[in-house]
Scaffold this motif. Structure first.
Motif, short mmCIF file in Angstrom:
data_model
loop_
_atom_site.label_atom_id
_atom_site.label_comp_id
_atom_site.label_asym_id
_atom_site.label_seq_id
_atom_site.Cartn_x
_atom_site.Cartn_y
_atom_site.Cartn_z
N VAL A 1 -39.49 69.25 -6.17
CA VAL A 1 -40.27 68.62 -5.10
C VAL A 1 -39.33 68.01 -4.07
O VAL A 1 -38.43 67.24 -4.42
CB VAL A 1 -41.21 67.53 -5.65
CG1 VAL A 1 -42.15 67.05 -4.55
CG2 VAL A 1 -42.00 68.04 -6.85
N GLU A 2 -39.53 68.38 -2.81
CA GLU A 2 -38.71 67.87 -1.70
C GLU A 2 -39.60 67.19 -0.67
O GLU A 2 -40.82 67.39 -0.67
CB GLU A 2 -37.95 69.04 -1.06
CG GLU A 2 -36.98 69.70 -2.04
CD GLU A 2 -36.23 70.86 -1.41
OE1 GLU A 2 -35.08 70.65 -1.00
OE2 GLU A 2 -36.80 71.97 -1.33
N PRO A 3 -39.00 66.39 0.20
CA PRO A 3 -39.80 65.75 1.25
C PRO A 3 -40.35 66.80 2.22
O PRO A 3 -39.63 67.75 2.56
CB PRO A 3 -38.80 64.84 1.98
CG PRO A 3 -37.61 64.75 1.10
CD PRO A 3 -37.58 66.00 0.27
N GLU A 4 -41.57 66.65 2.64
CA GLU A 4 -42.17 67.56 3.61
C GLU A 4 -41.30 67.59 4.87
O GLU A 4 -40.96 66.54 5.41
CB GLU A 4 -43.57 67.04 3.96
CG GLU A 4 -44.42 67.98 4.76
CD GLU A 4 -45.81 67.39 4.97
OE1 GLU A 4 -46.73 67.83 4.28
OE2 GLU A 4 -45.96 66.47 5.81
N ALA B 1 -43.66 66.95 -0.77
CA ALA B 1 -44.52 65.75 -0.76
C ALA B 1 -44.40 65.08 0.59
O ALA B 1 -43.29 64.89 1.11
CB ALA B 1 -44.11 64.79 -1.87
N SER B 2 -45.53 64.70 1.16
CA SER B 2 -45.54 63.99 2.44
C SER B 2 -45.31 62.50 2.21
O SER B 2 -45.43 62.00 1.09
CB SER B 2 -46.88 64.20 3.15
OG SER B 2 -47.90 63.51 2.44
N ASN B 3 -45.00 61.80 3.28
CA ASN B 3 -44.87 60.33 3.19
C ASN B 3 -46.13 59.72 2.58
O ASN B 3 -46.06 58.86 1.70
CB ASN B 3 -44.68 59.73 4.59
CG ASN B 3 -43.31 60.03 5.18
OD1 ASN B 3 -42.40 60.45 4.46
ND2 ASN B 3 -43.16 59.82 6.47
N ASN C 1 -51.30 68.82 -6.28
CA ASN C 1 -51.34 70.27 -6.53
C ASN C 1 -51.90 70.52 -7.92
O ASN C 1 -51.25 71.16 -8.76
CB ASN C 1 -49.94 70.88 -6.41
CG ASN C 1 -49.34 70.70 -5.02
OD1 ASN C 1 -49.62 71.49 -4.13
ND2 ASN C 1 -48.55 69.65 -4.85
N PRO C 2 -53.12 70.03 -8.19
CA PRO C 2 -53.63 70.04 -9.57
C PRO C 2 -53.74 71.44 -10.18
O PRO C 2 -53.63 71.58 -11.40
CB PRO C 2 -55.00 69.36 -9.46
CG PRO C 2 -55.38 69.46 -8.02
CD PRO C 2 -54.09 69.42 -7.26
N SER D 1 -42.28 63.60 -7.32
CA SER D 1 -42.81 64.50 -8.35
C SER D 1 -44.21 64.07 -8.79
O SER D 1 -45.09 64.92 -8.99
CB SER D 1 -41.86 64.58 -9.55
OG SER D 1 -41.51 63.29 -10.01
N LEU D 2 -44.44 62.78 -8.90
CA LEU D 2 -45.79 62.30 -9.23
C LEU D 2 -46.76 62.70 -8.12
O LEU D 2 -47.88 63.17 -8.38
CB LEU D 2 -45.78 60.78 -9.43
CG LEU D 2 -47.14 60.14 -9.75
CD1 LEU D 2 -47.77 60.76 -11.00
CD2 LEU D 2 -46.99 58.63 -9.93
#
Lengths: 325, 325
Positions: free
Chosen positions: A207-210, A261-263, A295-296, A288-289
């Motif tokens: 997971v990286e920052p958008e 993941a967005s802010n 993204n369920p 990651s959380l």
């Protein structure tokens, strides 16, 4: 060239044993319901200096010769790595110089100084942190403790994965999915290696920052890519400019799915961790959380392990997360 | 009448093993500097249901006969005990009715319901919670799980002290001072017994909300005293109306020093725990940390163990703590 693998991680674990916190693997039935999966949370925000980074820093510094340690060490960092190197250097009795972006949260700068390190700041929009750091290597004979592109650092971070796998087993769980925050790739390359060794075939998500998906692009292109200069994100711990060549080499061996993941998603995840786990997680540490919660379809019914990688967050940002619910 | 002692606590530990979290014993060099002592923090806010209360509730419920469990259980509580009993009852497969003050934080009421318990509220300014709870015992044959005045509950809470003593030893520390949040006395009587068994002669401090020092007055008078009805404090987890007779009997055997913590001191301690330990502590759970930070002369140079006993706090109160710095 040495090969990176589980042996290096076991050696790191032996080297740093007793000098770090065995952080707990937390879970919550209410969080499981919210996420739609069984979620195991390695709370590395409770680690010494508030992030996993002390693992790699200690493993590197304790591997140096006495002569190398006497010349001192230097590190560049978006903050958590710098603080960890400062603390590890103090523990090993050597001088440390930490190169930090002038935009780093004040808490991170103050903490480096608290550990007795010299702090040098640079402008992340116009200067390359690696250039600034390497000046000390070339001019003063210091050893660079790279934040990720070093097998010893990667192996140190991997010890979090050894613990995670062992704790999950003790709790009666079989991990089938691993979701990791990723910037340069030090944590993810080490933890994937350790957890895949314990649970072969574990499915891996990064997971990286958008807007700052440098590792996703690196995995696609096969070479370490950079984020454009001037990329800003609230997930400052994941905002380093480039992916690491050595971590990329390791991660390329696994079928990895990349998410971002967005802010706003990170702030929401911080609030969830506050409410259901009672832990303080910083925006980058909550990526990651956030990805699991947003993204369920990827995770439904799975046993998912994540690492909440850091908790160094200013009060103002944390309050913003709590009011954003 | 059974005698309370270390054997009951060892039995409790065996009974609840694997059903609770072994919470970490945290520390921070920066916190040590701030406090002027070596501070060991048992993070029971990371326990299942967000407080130590599940330990006693589980020990009690698992000690009942099948016939007793079939008739159901009832508990009255300022919140954390209720939630813990609800969760323990669900785990044991029996019905639970929880009697809560109408003024309890919403998160505590919601959480009891989430675990499947029936919730009944009462007015703490005009009604006695024990009277409300006992109606269910007399009319429906339910078993009362008392929040503190029961040797099985006290023994369950004492298991936190067993863990604390063992973890301190593993980390190479010798505890010479123990500082515990106190309301009815369930936690403190159990933990003092366990830690004094491991470290005989440990110096004991109890901390109560400013203006609600019922245990201090009980220790002085030799009988369980009550707070006046209508006493309000932000430290709601420590706001029960009366001290317990059985805990008082245990605590009277030790030379105990009583301290108190104000709302403002508790909020400041929550902010310190946020910043240096990365944990979420509720006002009542932060009382012992507040007392250590505000009474340095008692603790200077000592090795001090405290229990951060709960983390169930509304976002608004937590944000208030962060902005109060």
């Amino acid at each position: 060239m040495t090969t990176f693998g589980i042996d290096l991680i076991h050696q790191a674990a032996a080297r740093i044993r007793g000098k770090i916190v065995t952080t707990p693997l937390l879970s919550s039935p209410q969080l499981d319901e919210l996420a739609g999966c069984r979620l195991l949370v390695k709370a590395e925000n409770l680690q010494r200096t508030g992030s996993f980074k002390i693992r790699g820093a200690l493993n590197k510094i304790l591997s140096l010769t006495d002569a190398e340690r006497a010349r001192g060490i230097v590190a560049f960092s978006s903050g958590n790595h710098g603080q960890a190197v400062a603390a590890a250097a103090k523990q090993a009795g050597c001088r440390a110089t930490i190169v930090l972006p002038a935009t780093a949260p004040k808490i991170k700068i103050d903490n480096c100084r608290w550990w007795g390190a010299d702090v040098v700041t640079y402008d992340p929009d116009t200067q390359d942190r690696e250039d600034v750091g390497m000046k000390f290597v070339h001019e003063q004979g210091m050893t660079l403790v790279h934040p990720f592109d070093d097998h010893l650092v990667m192996a140190g971070q991997g010890t979090a994965g050894l613990e995670l796998a062992e704790q999950a087993k003790e709790q009666g769980h079989t991990i089938d999915t691993l979701v990791l925050n990723c910037s340069g790739g030090g944590l993810s390359s080490g933890v994937v290696t350790a957890v895949n060794n314990a649970s072969p075939g574990v499915q891996v998500f990064l997971v990286e920052p958008e807007g700052g998906e440098k590792m996703a692009r690196s995995l696609a292109s096969g070479q370490p890519e950079r984020n454009p200069m001037g990329t800003h994100t609230l997930l400052d711990a994941l905002s380093g400019p480039n992916a690491g060549a050595k971590p990329l080499e390791v991660l390329s061996q696994y079928p990895v799915t990349c998410l971002s993941a967005s802010n706003q998603q990170a702030l929401h995840a911080m609030a969830v961790a506050f409410r259901l786990l009672k832990i303080v997680v910083e925006p980058g540490g909550a990526a990651s959380l956030a990805a699991v919660l947003n993204n369920p379809d990827h995770f439904r019914g799975k046993t998912v392990a994540i690492v909440c990688s850091g908790g160094n967050v200013d009060a103002a940002v944390f309050s913003r997360a709590l009011s954003a619910r």
